[in-house]
Scaffold this motif. Structure first.
Motif, PDB file in Angstrom:
ATOM      1  N   LEU A  74       0.762  -1.067  -0.044  1.00 55.91           N
ATOM      2  CA  LEU A  74       0.099   0.077   0.089  1.00 55.91           C
ATOM      3  C   LEU A  74       0.824   1.439   0.079  1.00 55.91           C
ATOM      4  CD1 LEU A  74      -2.781  -0.803   2.629  1.00 55.91           C
ATOM      5  CD2 LEU A  74      -3.032  -0.865   0.284  1.00 55.91           C
ATOM      6  N   VAL A  75       0.501   2.273  -0.972  1.00 56.34           N
ATOM      7  CA  VAL A  75       1.125   3.351  -0.896  1.00 56.34           C
ATOM      8  C   VAL A  75       0.254   4.471  -0.207  1.00 56.34           C
ATOM      9  CG1 VAL A  75       2.517   5.112  -2.396  1.00 56.34           C
ATOM     10  CG2 VAL A  75       2.596   2.878  -3.070  1.00 56.34           C
ATOM     11  N   THR A  76       0.838   5.182   0.547  1.00 56.89           N
ATOM     12  CA  THR A  76       0.222   6.109   1.644  1.00 56.89           C
ATOM     13  C   THR A  76      -0.327   7.495   0.806  1.00 56.89           C
ATOM     14  OG1 THR A  76       2.134   7.309   2.148  1.00 56.89           O
ATOM     15  CG2 THR A  76       1.487   5.563   3.395  1.00 56.89           C
ATOM     16  N   SER A  77      -1.059   8.192   1.300  1.00 65.29           N
ATOM     17  CA  SER A  77      -1.845   9.309   0.657  1.00 65.29           C
ATOM     18  C   SER A  77      -1.185  10.415   1.020  1.00 65.29           C
ATOM     19  CB  SER A  77      -3.265   9.576   1.313  1.00 65.29           C
ATOM     20  OG  SER A  77      -3.215   9.539   2.803  1.00 65.29           O
ATOM     21  N   SER A  78       0.275  10.465   1.103  1.00 65.22           N
ATOM     22  CA  SER A  78       1.075  11.525   1.267  1.00 65.22           C
ATOM     23  C   SER A  78       1.826  12.050   0.487  1.00 65.22           C
ATOM     24  CB  SER A  78       2.022  11.122   2.290  1.00 65.22           C
ATOM     25  OG  SER A  78       2.823  10.016   2.375  1.00 65.22           O
ATOM     26  N   TYR A  79       1.688  11.723  -1.039  1.00 61.43           N
ATOM     27  CA  TYR A  79       2.261  12.014  -2.422  1.00 61.43           C
ATOM     28  C   TYR A  79       2.335  13.613  -2.436  1.00 61.43           C
ATOM     29  CZ  TYR A  79       3.350  12.783  -7.288  1.00 61.43           C
ATOM     30  OH  TYR A  79       4.047  13.335  -8.340  1.00 61.43           O
ATOM     31  N   GLN A  80       1.271  14.400  -2.186  1.00 56.58           N
ATOM     32  CA  GLN A  80       1.280  15.901  -1.996  1.00 56.58           C
ATOM     33  C   GLN A  80       0.988  16.535  -0.909  1.00 56.58           C
ATOM     34  OE1 GLN A  80       0.118  16.208  -6.962  1.00 56.58           O
ATOM     35  NE2 GLN A  80      -0.460  17.956  -5.670  1.00 56.58           N
ATOM     36  N   ALA A  81       1.181  15.627   0.179  1.00 58.74           N
ATOM     37  CA  ALA A  81       1.156  16.184   1.491  1.00 58.74           C
ATOM     38  C   ALA A  81       2.336  16.779   2.079  1.00 58.74           C
ATOM     39  CB  ALA A  81       0.547  15.075   2.218  1.00 58.74           C
ATOM     40  N   THR A  82       2.495  17.990   2.035  1.00 60.79           N
ATOM     41  CA  THR A  82       3.639  18.682   2.503  1.00 60.79           C
ATOM     42  C   THR A  82       3.436  19.828   3.850  1.00 60.79           C
ATOM     43  OG1 THR A  82       3.602  20.577   1.111  1.00 60.79           O
ATOM     44  CG2 THR A  82       4.723  18.361   0.194  1.00 60.79           C
ATOM     45  N   ILE A  83       4.322  20.015   4.606  1.00 59.03           N
ATOM     46  CA  ILE A  83       4.349  20.902   5.517  1.00 59.03           C
ATOM     47  C   ILE A  83       3.829  22.302   4.954  1.00 59.03           C
ATOM     48  CG2 ILE A  83       5.111  22.441   7.487  1.00 59.03           C
ATOM     49  CD1 ILE A  83       4.547  19.448   8.169  1.00 59.03           C
ATOM     50  N   PRO A  84       4.523  23.001   3.915  1.00 65.81           N
ATOM     51  CA  PRO A  84       4.146  24.022   3.230  1.00 65.81           C
ATOM     52  C   PRO A  84       2.794  24.144   2.542  1.00 65.81           C
ATOM     53  CG  PRO A  84       6.531  23.548   2.728  1.00 65.81           C
ATOM     54  CD  PRO A  84       5.734  22.460   3.300  1.00 65.81           C
ATOM     55  N   GLY A  85       2.528  23.020   2.094  1.00 57.71           N
ATOM     56  CA  GLY A  85       1.101  22.767   1.404  1.00 57.71           C
ATOM     57  C   GLY A  85       0.070  23.111   2.378  1.00 57.71           C
ATOM     58  N   PHE A  86       0.226  22.391   3.564  1.00 56.20           N
ATOM     59  CA  PHE A  86      -0.969  22.297   4.775  1.00 56.20           C
ATOM     60  C   PHE A  86      -0.904  23.913   5.303  1.00 56.20           C
ATOM     61  CE2 PHE A  86      -0.494  17.541   4.944  1.00 56.20           C
ATOM     62  CZ  PHE A  86      -1.623  17.157   4.465  1.00 56.20           C
ATOM     63  N   LEU A  87       0.200  24.334   5.499  1.00 60.64           N
ATOM     64  CA  LEU A  87       0.218  25.895   6.115  1.00 60.64           C
ATOM     65  C   LEU A  87      -0.471  26.631   5.124  1.00 60.64           C
ATOM     66  CD1 LEU A  87       3.955  26.025   7.385  1.00 60.64           C
ATOM     67  CD2 LEU A  87       1.677  25.425   8.764  1.00 60.64           C
ATOM     68  N   SER A  88      -0.321  26.602   3.886  1.00 61.89           N
ATOM     69  CA  SER A  88      -0.852  27.448   2.852  1.00 61.89           C
ATOM     70  C   SER A  88      -2.559  27.319   3.077  1.00 61.89           C
ATOM     71  CB  SER A  88      -0.382  27.203   1.561  1.00 61.89           C
ATOM     72  OG  SER A  88      -1.039  25.751   0.956  1.00 61.89           O
ATOM     73  N   ARG A  89      -2.973  26.322   3.699  1.00 59.97           N
ATOM     74  CA  ARG A  89      -4.551  26.020   3.994  1.00 59.97           C
ATOM     75  C   ARG A  89      -4.808  26.526   5.270  1.00 59.97           C
ATOM     76  NH1 ARG A  89      -6.853  22.927  -0.322  1.00 59.97           N
ATOM     77  NH2 ARG A  89      -8.517  23.485   0.600  1.00 59.97           N
ATOM     78  N   GLY A  90      -3.914  27.134   5.789  1.00 63.62           N
ATOM     79  CA  GLY A  90      -4.305  27.823   7.134  1.00 63.62           C
ATOM     80  C   GLY A  90      -4.275  26.989   8.324  1.00 63.62           C
ATOM     81  N   LEU A  91      -3.510  25.835   8.172  1.00 64.29           N
ATOM     82  CA  LEU A  91      -3.229  24.758   9.224  1.00 64.29           C
ATOM     83  C   LEU A  91      -2.093  25.208   9.833  1.00 64.29           C
ATOM     84  CD1 LEU A  91      -4.161  21.377   7.419  1.00 64.29           C
ATOM     85  CD2 LEU A  91      -5.713  22.855   8.891  1.00 64.29           C
ATOM     86  N   SER A  92      -1.840  24.862  11.112  1.00 66.42           N
ATOM     87  CA  SER A  92      -0.683  24.983  12.101  1.00 66.42           C
ATOM     88  C   SER A  92       0.309  23.991  11.848  1.00 66.42           C
ATOM     89  CB  SER A  92      -0.927  24.865  13.516  1.00 66.42           C
ATOM     90  OG  SER A  92      -1.456  23.759  14.139  1.00 66.42           O
TER      91      SER A  92
END
Length: 330
Positions: free
Chosen positions: A70-88
Protein backbone atom coordinates in the motif's frame (compact mmCIF):
# COMPACT_ATOMS: atom_id res chain seq x y z
CA UNK A 1 15.78 -2.95 13.26
CA UNK A 2 18.70 -2.02 11.01
CA UNK A 3 18.65 -1.42 7.29
CA UNK A 4 19.66 -4.96 6.31
CA UNK A 5 16.93 -6.62 8.37
CA UNK A 6 14.38 -4.07 7.21
CA UNK A 7 15.33 -4.61 3.58
CA UNK A 8 14.84 -8.33 4.11
CA UNK A 9 11.12 -7.63 4.70
CA UNK A 10 10.81 -6.38 1.13
CA UNK A 11 12.92 -9.21 -0.27
CA UNK A 12 10.84 -11.76 1.63
CA UNK A 13 7.61 -10.27 0.33
CA UNK A 14 8.85 -10.45 -3.25
CA UNK A 15 9.81 -14.10 -2.70
CA UNK A 16 6.46 -14.97 -1.10
CA UNK A 17 4.70 -13.33 -4.02
CA UNK A 18 6.43 -15.67 -6.43
CA UNK A 19 9.24 -13.34 -7.47
CA UNK A 20 7.17 -10.26 -8.24
CA UNK A 21 5.05 -8.36 -5.69
CA UNK A 22 2.01 -6.23 -6.51
CA UNK A 23 1.90 -2.53 -5.68
CA UNK A 24 -1.49 -0.84 -5.36
CA UNK A 25 -3.02 1.51 -7.95
CA UNK A 26 -4.24 5.07 -8.29
CA UNK A 27 -5.36 6.42 -4.92
CA UNK A 28 -6.74 9.71 -6.22
CA UNK A 29 -8.55 7.92 -9.07
CA UNK A 30 -10.40 5.68 -6.65
CA UNK A 31 -11.13 8.52 -4.21
CA UNK A 32 -12.76 10.40 -7.09
CA UNK A 33 -14.76 7.32 -8.05
CA UNK A 34 -16.24 7.48 -4.56
CA UNK A 35 -17.18 11.12 -5.02
CA UNK A 36 -14.22 12.94 -3.51
CA UNK A 37 -13.51 16.35 -5.02
CA UNK A 38 -9.73 16.72 -5.04
CA UNK A 39 -8.97 19.12 -7.88
CA UNK A 40 -6.71 20.95 -5.48
CA UNK A 41 -2.97 21.54 -4.97
CA UNK A 42 -3.12 19.01 -2.11
CA UNK A 43 -4.72 16.45 -4.44
CA UNK A 44 -5.43 13.15 -2.63
CA UNK A 45 -3.93 14.57 0.57
CA UNK A 46 -7.02 16.78 0.79
CA UNK A 47 -8.90 13.68 1.96
CA UNK A 48 -6.60 13.44 4.97
CA UNK A 49 -8.35 16.62 6.11
CA UNK A 50 -11.86 16.07 4.78
CA UNK A 51 -12.48 12.31 4.70
CA UNK A 52 -9.76 10.09 6.20
CA UNK A 53 -12.21 7.18 6.47
CA UNK A 54 -12.50 7.19 2.68
CA UNK A 55 -8.70 6.94 2.38
CA UNK A 56 -8.78 3.84 4.58
CA UNK A 57 -11.66 2.41 2.55
CA UNK A 58 -9.64 2.75 -0.67
CA UNK A 59 -6.61 1.11 0.96
CA UNK A 60 -8.85 -1.84 1.90
CA UNK A 61 -10.19 -2.06 -1.65
CA UNK A 62 -6.66 -2.37 -2.99
CA UNK A 63 -5.80 -5.04 -0.43
CA UNK A 64 -8.89 -7.01 -1.44
CA UNK A 65 -7.78 -6.68 -5.07
CA UNK A 66 -4.47 -8.35 -4.24
CA UNK A 67 -2.03 -5.51 -3.51
CA UNK A 68 1.06 -6.59 -1.59
CA UNK A 69 2.14 -2.99 -0.96
CA UNK A 70 0.00 0.00 0.00
CA UNK A 71 1.29 3.47 -0.89
CA UNK A 72 0.16 6.18 1.52
CA UNK A 73 -1.85 9.31 0.69
CA UNK A 74 1.11 11.63 1.36
CA UNK A 75 2.30 12.19 -2.24
CA UNK A 76 1.30 15.86 -2.20
CA UNK A 77 1.09 16.16 1.58
CA UNK A 78 3.72 18.70 2.60
CA UNK A 79 4.17 21.04 5.54
CA UNK A 80 4.18 24.15 3.27
CA UNK A 81 1.13 22.85 1.43
CA UNK A 82 -0.86 22.37 4.62
CA UNK A 83 0.30 25.71 6.04
CA UNK A 84 -0.97 27.44 2.91
CA UNK A 85 -4.44 26.09 3.82
CA UNK A 86 -4.30 27.83 7.18
CA UNK A 87 -3.36 24.79 9.23
CA UNK A 88 -0.82 24.99 12.05
CA UNK A 89 2.52 23.20 11.91
CA UNK A 90 1.24 20.75 14.53
CA UNK A 91 -1.85 19.98 12.45
CA UNK A 92 0.26 19.55 9.33
CA UNK A 93 2.61 17.16 11.12
CA UNK A 94 -0.33 15.18 12.45
CA UNK A 95 -1.81 14.78 8.96
CA UNK A 96 1.44 13.41 7.58
CA UNK A 97 1.57 10.88 10.40
CA UNK A 98 -2.10 10.05 9.78
CA UNK A 99 -1.33 9.12 6.16
CA UNK A 100 0.82 6.26 7.42
CA UNK A 101 -1.51 5.36 10.27
CA UNK A 102 -4.49 4.95 7.93
CA UNK A 103 -2.58 2.56 5.67
CA UNK A 104 -1.19 0.56 8.60
CA UNK A 105 -4.65 0.30 10.17
CA UNK A 106 -6.15 -0.89 6.87
CA UNK A 107 -3.37 -3.44 6.41
CA UNK A 108 -3.71 -4.79 9.95
CA UNK A 109 -7.52 -4.95 9.78
CA UNK A 110 -7.43 -6.83 6.49
CA UNK A 111 -4.67 -9.21 7.52
CA UNK A 112 -6.31 -10.06 10.84
CA UNK A 113 -9.31 -11.33 8.89
CA UNK A 114 -7.70 -13.15 5.96
CA UNK A 115 -4.89 -14.86 7.88
CA UNK A 116 -7.47 -17.07 9.58
CA UNK A 117 -8.37 -18.65 6.26
CA UNK A 118 -5.84 -21.42 5.45
CA UNK A 119 -6.74 -21.34 1.74
CA UNK A 120 -6.30 -17.58 1.24
CA UNK A 121 -3.64 -16.47 -1.20
CA UNK A 122 -2.90 -13.00 0.19
CA UNK A 123 0.41 -11.82 1.62
CA UNK A 124 0.70 -9.56 4.64
CA UNK A 125 1.10 -6.24 2.88
CA UNK A 126 3.83 -3.68 3.49
CA UNK A 127 3.15 0.05 3.78
CA UNK A 128 5.17 2.47 1.64
CA UNK A 129 5.16 6.12 2.71
CA UNK A 130 4.87 8.25 -0.40
CA UNK A 131 7.18 11.22 -0.85
CA UNK A 132 6.24 13.16 -3.95
CA UNK A 133 8.79 15.22 -5.82
CA UNK A 134 9.30 18.94 -5.30
CA UNK A 135 7.45 19.41 -8.58
CA UNK A 136 4.42 17.64 -7.13
CA UNK A 137 4.29 20.23 -4.34
CA UNK A 138 4.59 23.05 -6.88
CA UNK A 139 1.62 21.51 -8.74
CA UNK A 140 2.80 23.16 -11.96
CA UNK A 141 3.63 20.04 -13.96
CA UNK A 142 7.38 20.33 -13.36
CA UNK A 143 7.52 16.77 -12.06
CA UNK A 144 7.05 15.83 -15.72
CA UNK A 145 9.80 18.03 -17.15
CA UNK A 146 12.32 18.41 -14.31
CA UNK A 147 12.62 22.16 -14.83
CA UNK A 148 12.90 23.57 -11.32
CA UNK A 149 14.68 26.72 -12.45
CA UNK A 150 18.17 28.03 -11.65
CA UNK A 151 17.54 28.81 -7.99
CA UNK A 152 16.66 25.28 -6.81
CA UNK A 153 19.79 23.63 -5.44
CA UNK A 154 20.40 20.19 -3.99
CA UNK A 155 20.45 21.69 -0.50
CA UNK A 156 17.13 23.42 -1.09
CA UNK A 157 15.59 20.12 -2.16
CA UNK A 158 16.97 18.38 0.91
CA UNK A 159 15.58 21.11 3.15
CA UNK A 160 12.21 20.79 1.43
CA UNK A 161 12.01 17.02 1.94
CA UNK A 162 13.75 16.63 5.31
CA UNK A 163 11.02 17.31 7.87
CA UNK A 164 8.38 15.38 5.92
CA UNK A 165 10.75 12.42 5.62
CA UNK A 166 11.47 12.50 9.36
CA UNK A 167 7.76 12.58 10.22
CA UNK A 168 6.88 9.77 7.83
CA UNK A 169 9.70 7.52 9.04
CA UNK A 170 8.70 8.10 12.67
CA UNK A 171 5.10 7.14 11.83
CA UNK A 172 6.25 3.57 11.19
CA UNK A 173 5.97 2.59 7.51
CA UNK A 174 7.86 -0.39 6.12
CA UNK A 175 9.24 1.46 3.07
CA UNK A 176 9.80 4.99 1.79
CA UNK A 177 8.59 5.65 -1.76
CA UNK A 178 10.09 8.62 -3.59
CA UNK A 179 7.75 9.12 -6.55
CA UNK A 180 7.88 10.92 -9.92
CA UNK A 181 11.39 12.23 -9.36
CA UNK A 182 12.14 14.16 -12.57
CA UNK A 183 15.88 14.84 -12.53
CA UNK A 184 19.27 13.76 -11.25
CA UNK A 185 19.49 16.71 -8.86
CA UNK A 186 16.49 15.60 -6.83
CA UNK A 187 17.58 11.96 -6.91
CA UNK A 188 20.92 13.02 -5.42
CA UNK A 189 19.12 15.06 -2.77
CA UNK A 190 16.96 12.06 -1.81
CA UNK A 191 19.94 9.70 -1.54
CA UNK A 192 21.96 12.18 0.53
CA UNK A 193 18.97 12.78 2.79
CA UNK A 194 18.59 9.05 3.46
CA UNK A 195 22.25 8.95 4.48
CA UNK A 196 22.17 12.13 6.57
CA UNK A 197 19.06 11.01 8.46
CA UNK A 198 20.41 7.44 8.74
CA UNK A 199 17.06 6.03 7.62
CA UNK A 200 16.75 2.40 8.67
CA UNK A 201 13.93 1.26 6.40
CA UNK A 202 14.32 0.48 2.69
CA UNK A 203 13.28 2.94 0.03
CA UNK A 204 12.56 3.04 -3.64
CA UNK A 205 13.12 5.92 -6.02
CA UNK A 206 10.90 6.18 -9.07
CA UNK A 207 11.21 8.50 -12.03
CA UNK A 208 8.64 9.15 -14.68
CA UNK A 209 9.52 9.29 -18.39
CA UNK A 210 7.89 11.28 -21.15
CA UNK A 211 9.85 9.83 -24.06
CA UNK A 212 10.33 6.22 -22.97
CA UNK A 213 14.10 6.61 -22.96
CA UNK A 214 15.23 9.25 -20.46
CA UNK A 215 14.25 11.02 -17.26
CA UNK A 216 11.72 13.86 -17.69
CA UNK A 217 14.60 16.34 -17.51
CA UNK A 218 16.17 14.72 -20.57
CA UNK A 219 19.04 13.29 -18.49
CA UNK A 220 19.90 9.67 -19.12
CA UNK A 221 18.91 7.05 -16.56
CA UNK A 222 22.54 5.97 -16.54
CA UNK A 223 23.51 9.38 -15.16
CA UNK A 224 20.63 9.39 -12.68
CA UNK A 225 21.52 5.93 -11.41
CA UNK A 226 25.18 6.72 -10.74
CA UNK A 227 24.47 8.06 -7.26
CA UNK A 228 21.55 5.71 -6.56
CA UNK A 229 23.56 2.57 -7.31
CA UNK A 230 26.09 3.53 -4.65
CA UNK A 231 23.51 3.72 -1.86
CA UNK A 232 22.50 0.74 0.26
CA UNK A 233 19.55 2.81 1.52
CA UNK A 234 17.78 2.44 -1.83
CA UNK A 235 16.46 -1.07 -2.44
CA UNK A 236 14.56 -0.53 -5.67
CA UNK A 237 14.54 1.81 -8.62
CA UNK A 238 12.04 2.25 -11.36
CA UNK A 239 9.29 4.08 -13.17
CA UNK A 240 5.93 5.40 -12.07
CA UNK A 241 3.24 7.44 -13.84
CA UNK A 242 4.67 6.83 -17.30
CA UNK A 243 2.61 5.44 -20.19
CA UNK A 244 2.42 1.64 -20.04
CA UNK A 245 3.64 1.19 -23.62
CA UNK A 246 7.06 2.53 -22.47
CA UNK A 247 7.46 0.04 -19.65
CA UNK A 248 8.91 -3.08 -21.26
CA UNK A 249 11.69 -1.16 -23.00
CA UNK A 250 12.45 0.81 -19.85
CA UNK A 251 12.71 -2.36 -17.74
CA UNK A 252 15.17 -3.81 -20.24
CA UNK A 253 17.21 -0.59 -20.14
CA UNK A 254 17.22 -0.44 -16.33
CA UNK A 255 18.27 -4.10 -16.05
CA UNK A 256 21.50 -3.12 -17.80
CA UNK A 257 22.10 -0.17 -15.48
CA UNK A 258 21.37 -1.45 -11.97
CA UNK A 259 21.31 -4.56 -9.79
CA UNK A 260 18.60 -3.08 -7.58
CA UNK A 261 15.07 -4.46 -7.72
CA UNK A 262 13.11 -2.86 -10.55
CA UNK A 263 9.70 -1.41 -9.78
CA UNK A 264 7.15 -0.23 -12.35
CA UNK A 265 3.72 1.22 -11.82
CA UNK A 266 2.59 3.04 -14.95
CA UNK A 267 -0.52 5.12 -15.42
CA UNK A 268 -3.32 4.06 -17.76
CA UNK A 269 -1.76 5.82 -20.74
CA UNK A 270 -3.84 8.96 -20.50
CA UNK A 271 -1.83 12.20 -20.48
CA UNK A 272 -2.01 14.68 -17.61
CA UNK A 273 -2.00 18.34 -18.62
CA UNK A 274 -0.33 20.02 -15.65
CA UNK A 275 -1.37 23.48 -16.85
CA UNK A 276 -5.09 22.90 -17.40
CA UNK A 277 -5.19 20.25 -14.63
CA UNK A 278 -7.04 17.63 -16.65
CA UNK A 279 -6.47 14.26 -18.30
CA UNK A 280 -6.17 14.34 -22.08
CA UNK A 281 -7.63 11.52 -24.18
CA UNK A 282 -4.97 9.10 -25.32
CA UNK A 283 -4.37 5.45 -26.07
CA UNK A 284 -5.11 3.64 -22.81
CA UNK A 285 -4.46 0.30 -21.21
CA UNK A 286 -7.58 -1.38 -19.80
CA UNK A 287 -7.62 -4.24 -17.29
CA UNK A 288 -7.21 -6.83 -20.05
CA UNK A 289 -4.03 -5.18 -21.33
CA UNK A 290 -2.56 -4.88 -17.85
CA UNK A 291 -3.36 -8.56 -17.32
CA UNK A 292 -1.60 -9.37 -20.58
CA UNK A 293 1.49 -7.23 -20.01
CA UNK A 294 2.13 -7.72 -16.27
CA UNK A 295 3.73 -11.18 -16.83
CA UNK A 296 5.74 -9.75 -19.73
CA UNK A 297 7.07 -6.98 -17.48
CA UNK A 298 7.81 -9.53 -14.76
CA UNK A 299 9.66 -11.77 -17.20
CA UNK A 300 11.63 -8.74 -18.43
CA UNK A 301 12.93 -8.21 -14.90
CA UNK A 302 10.43 -6.24 -12.81
CA UNK A 303 10.20 -7.33 -9.17
CA UNK A 304 7.36 -4.96 -8.20
CA UNK A 305 4.44 -4.08 -10.48
CA UNK A 306 1.41 -1.89 -9.86
CA UNK A 307 -0.53 1.03 -11.26
CA UNK A 308 -0.48 4.80 -10.95
CA UNK A 309 -2.93 7.47 -12.11
CA UNK A 310 -6.21 6.32 -13.65
CA UNK A 311 -5.72 2.73 -12.55
CA UNK A 312 -8.15 1.18 -10.08
CA UNK A 313 -8.61 -1.91 -7.87
CA UNK A 314 -9.86 -3.70 -10.99
CA UNK A 315 -6.48 -3.01 -12.61
CA UNK A 316 -4.62 -4.35 -9.60
CA UNK A 317 -6.85 -7.41 -9.44
CA UNK A 318 -6.01 -8.12 -13.09
CA UNK A 319 -2.27 -7.71 -12.43
CA UNK A 320 -2.39 -9.89 -9.32
CA UNK A 321 -4.37 -12.60 -11.10
CA UNK A 322 -2.01 -12.66 -14.07
CA UNK A 323 1.14 -12.82 -11.95
CA UNK A 324 -0.22 -15.57 -9.70
CA UNK A 325 -1.37 -17.68 -12.63
CA UNK A 326 1.98 -17.42 -14.37
CA UNK A 327 3.98 -18.15 -11.20
CA UNK A 328 1.81 -21.09 -10.11
CA UNK A 329 0.80 -19.37 -6.86
CA UNK A 330 -2.93 -19.57 -7.51
Amino acid sequence: MGILKATALLDDLIEKAGGCAVVDGGLATQLEKHGASINDPLWSALCLIKDPDLVKRVHLEYLEAGADILVTSSYQATIPGFLSRGLSIEEAESLLEKSVKLAVEARDKFWNVVKRNPTQSYNRALVAASIGSYGAYLADGSEYNGDYGPHVSRDKLKDFHRHRLQLLVDAGPDILAFETIPNKLEAQACVELLEEENVQIPSWICFSSVDGKNAPSGESFKDCLDVINRSDKVSAFGINCAPPHFIQTLIQKLKELTTKAIIVYPNSGEIWDGISKRWLPSKCFDEEKFELFAPIWRDAGAKLIGGCCRTTPSTIQAISKALKERSGFD
